[in-house]
Every structure is written in C-alpha cells, then in structure tokens.
Design an enzyme around this catalytic site. Structure first.
Site, short mmCIF file in Angstrom:
data_model
loop_
_atom_site.label_atom_id
_atom_site.label_comp_id
_atom_site.label_asym_id
_atom_site.label_seq_id
_atom_site.Cartn_x
_atom_site.Cartn_y
_atom_site.Cartn_z
N SER A 12 11.35 -7.64 -7.21
CA SER A 12 12.34 -8.12 -8.17
C SER A 12 11.85 -7.83 -9.58
O SER A 12 10.86 -8.39 -10.04
CB SER A 12 12.56 -9.61 -7.99
OG SER A 12 13.38 -10.09 -9.03
N HIS A 37 15.00 -4.55 -6.73
CA HIS A 37 15.92 -5.69 -6.75
C HIS A 37 16.18 -6.11 -8.20
O HIS A 37 15.25 -6.35 -8.96
CB HIS A 37 15.31 -6.85 -5.97
CG HIS A 37 16.22 -8.03 -5.81
ND1 HIS A 37 17.21 -8.08 -4.84
CD2 HIS A 37 16.31 -9.20 -6.50
CE1 HIS A 37 17.85 -9.24 -4.94
NE2 HIS A 37 17.33 -9.93 -5.96
N ASP A 39 18.32 -8.81 -10.65
CA ASP A 39 19.07 -10.06 -10.75
C ASP A 39 20.01 -10.00 -11.94
O ASP A 39 19.57 -9.92 -13.08
CB ASP A 39 18.10 -11.24 -10.90
CG ASP A 39 17.32 -11.50 -9.63
OD1 ASP A 39 17.96 -11.72 -8.59
OD2 ASP A 39 16.08 -11.49 -9.67
N MET A 41 22.52 -11.98 -14.07
CA MET A 41 22.92 -13.37 -14.35
C MET A 41 23.78 -13.40 -15.61
O MET A 41 23.46 -12.73 -16.59
CB MET A 41 21.68 -14.24 -14.58
CG MET A 41 20.66 -14.19 -13.47
SD MET A 41 19.26 -15.28 -13.85
CE MET A 41 18.05 -14.66 -12.70
N HIS A 71 21.75 -8.38 -7.16
CA HIS A 71 22.19 -9.73 -6.78
C HIS A 71 22.94 -10.31 -7.97
O HIS A 71 22.35 -10.57 -9.01
CB HIS A 71 20.96 -10.57 -6.41
CG HIS A 71 21.25 -12.03 -6.21
ND1 HIS A 71 20.27 -12.99 -6.22
CD2 HIS A 71 22.42 -12.69 -5.98
CE1 HIS A 71 20.81 -14.18 -6.01
NE2 HIS A 71 22.11 -14.02 -5.87
N MET A 73 24.56 -13.11 -9.83
CA MET A 73 24.72 -14.55 -10.03
C MET A 73 25.68 -14.72 -11.20
O MET A 73 25.29 -15.04 -12.32
CB MET A 73 23.35 -15.18 -10.31
CG MET A 73 22.46 -15.18 -9.08
SD MET A 73 20.73 -15.58 -9.46
CE MET A 73 20.02 -13.94 -9.52
N MET A 145 18.89 -17.50 -0.08
CA MET A 145 18.06 -17.94 -1.20
C MET A 145 17.09 -19.02 -0.72
O MET A 145 17.51 -20.01 -0.12
CB MET A 145 18.93 -18.51 -2.32
CG MET A 145 19.83 -17.50 -3.00
SD MET A 145 18.93 -16.15 -3.81
CE MET A 145 18.00 -17.02 -5.07
N PHE A 151 16.29 -18.84 -11.65
CA PHE A 151 14.99 -18.87 -12.31
C PHE A 151 13.91 -18.30 -11.41
O PHE A 151 13.88 -18.59 -10.22
CB PHE A 151 14.61 -20.31 -12.69
CG PHE A 151 15.54 -20.94 -13.67
CD1 PHE A 151 15.39 -20.71 -15.04
CD2 PHE A 151 16.58 -21.74 -13.24
CE1 PHE A 151 16.28 -21.28 -15.94
CE2 PHE A 151 17.48 -22.31 -14.14
CZ PHE A 151 17.31 -22.08 -15.50
N ASP A 179 14.96 -14.32 -0.65
CA ASP A 179 14.58 -14.22 -2.06
C ASP A 179 14.25 -15.60 -2.59
O ASP A 179 15.06 -16.51 -2.50
CB ASP A 179 15.76 -13.62 -2.85
CG ASP A 179 15.46 -13.46 -4.34
OD1 ASP A 179 14.31 -13.68 -4.76
OD2 ASP A 179 16.40 -13.08 -5.07
#
Length: 227
Positions: A12, A37, A39, A41, A71, A73, A145, A151, A179
């Site tokens: 990640s 990976h 993230d 957000m 991913h 979010m 998850m 976070f 993850d």
C-alpha cells in the site's frame, strides 16, 4: 483454509515516501510485489484525504505495466469510474456502504466492467459478510478490511477472520484481499482463513528489510495453497 488462488502481494503506497512515490513503487515491483495498492479517500466517506486520479495517472506514466489496485473510500464511487479509468487504474474496489448509482450495486458493477477495469467490493468491519453474497458471482475480488477504513497504522482485527473463512468456503476460486495491520506476525491468521491477496503498508515501508517482509507475506499465503 486451503485454496488454489495465487498469492498476490500488494504493498500500500499510502505508507511509502510520498515525495518519491514512483521510486518506491518500482522498488516494490523489483522486490517481487504483484500489485500496487492505492487508497483513494475523499475526506467525506472517511475523514482522511489521500490520492486521487492525478497521482494514479502520474504513477501509470512512470510504470506502464503495473497492476494498480485502487480501493475507493469515497461517498459516490460511480462519479469516480471515468476519472479512474482515464488515470490508468487496473482494478476498482468500491464500498458496499457507499452511495450507489440508479440501478444500485448491479449498475455500479456494470459501470466498472464497461470501463474495462476489474471489479472489487469491500465492506467495513461492522457490515455483515452475507450482504455481499448476491454480487460475488459478478465481481473479481472481495476486500475484507481488518481495520476501520481511512487511516494507516491501526492494529489487525483478528475477529474479521470468520468473514474470510466464510468467503473461502463458499467461493473457493474468489480472490480474497485483506487490508489493515497485516504483517509477518499476522499473515498466518489471514492466510489460514483463506486470504490470498495481501495488502501491507507500514509493515513493508516501515521495515529495514522490505524484501524480507514481502517474502514472508508470500510464504504465509503459499502455506495454504493447493496445486
């Protein structure tokens, strides 16, 4: 739980040196990582803000053939399908808990497929795993998850392992991603439950032996693989 799915290690990049993201990403691939990976957000679905399409596009430009596993979010993932495709995202994993387009989850899955990306779905720790059952035949991966999303650096939630076991026993050929707090000390629990796609952040980037961590994660999954 034994399975025949490949061991896929997905560092990640949220935990990498963000001033040198392409350098760290290339190092991960050179060390044998399978996916990168990312993230995404939006500061709304989760409190944090992180990467968006411009960063994905820069990474894609720097590493043409990487598998970029995103991913999302975000509150309204359907608004992100076109920008993420354009940026070069390979797989698009969205939250069941987020806002869906007209037509609901099936329409969302179709949008991602029509854009030529792999489809993943993810649930927060508090969401029952059975809620995903209707959609699993139409998707490529489920992400479980093992921390609350948003976070980095949280502790691994071992009480999520029954969700992974449920998926592996019901869908033996499904890619199951895990993850959150995954490290050489927690990989056995996740792999034994049936996870085969391993996201690790601080465990890799915070280590003096990144190669050793990647190897340990892969070995953890391969213990439970069948030919």
């Amino acid at each position: 739980m034994s399975h025949s799915c490949p061991a896929l290690i997905a560092p990640s990049l949220l935990s990498c040196d963000l001033a040198n993201i392409a350098t760290d990403a290339k190092q991960m691939l050179d060390m044998g990582a399978d996916w990168l990976h990312m993230d995404i957000m939006d500061g709304h679905f989760v409190p944090n803000l992180s990467f968006g399409p411009p960063v994905i596009a820069s990474l894609r430009e720097a590493i043409k053939d990487a598998y970029i596993d995103c991913h999302l979010m975000v509150s309204a993932p359907f608004k992100w399908v076109a920008p993420m495709k354009k940026a070069g995202c390979t797989s698009f994993t969205f939250h069941l808990e987020s806002e869906m387009p007209e037509g609901g989850v099936p329409a969302m899955i179709e949008m991602v497929k029509d854009a030529g990306m792999k489809v993943g779905m993810v649930i927060k720790p508090g969401t029952p795993i059975e809620n995903l059952d209707p959609f699993i035949p139409d998707i490529d991966m489920v992400l479980i998850m093992t921390v609350e999303p948003g976070f980095s650096g949280q502790s691994f939630m071992a009480d999520m392992m029954p969700k992974i076991k449920y998926l592996r026993s019901n869908y033996p050929n499904l890619n199951i991603q895990v993850d959150g707090g995954v490290s050489p000390s927690t990989i056995d629990a996740a792999a034994e439950a049936g996870a085969n796609v391993i996201v690790a952040a601080s465990a890799i980037f915070g280590s003096d032996d990144r190669q050793g961590v990647i190897n340990a994660l892969r070995a953890g999954v391969e213990k439970y693989q069948t030919e």
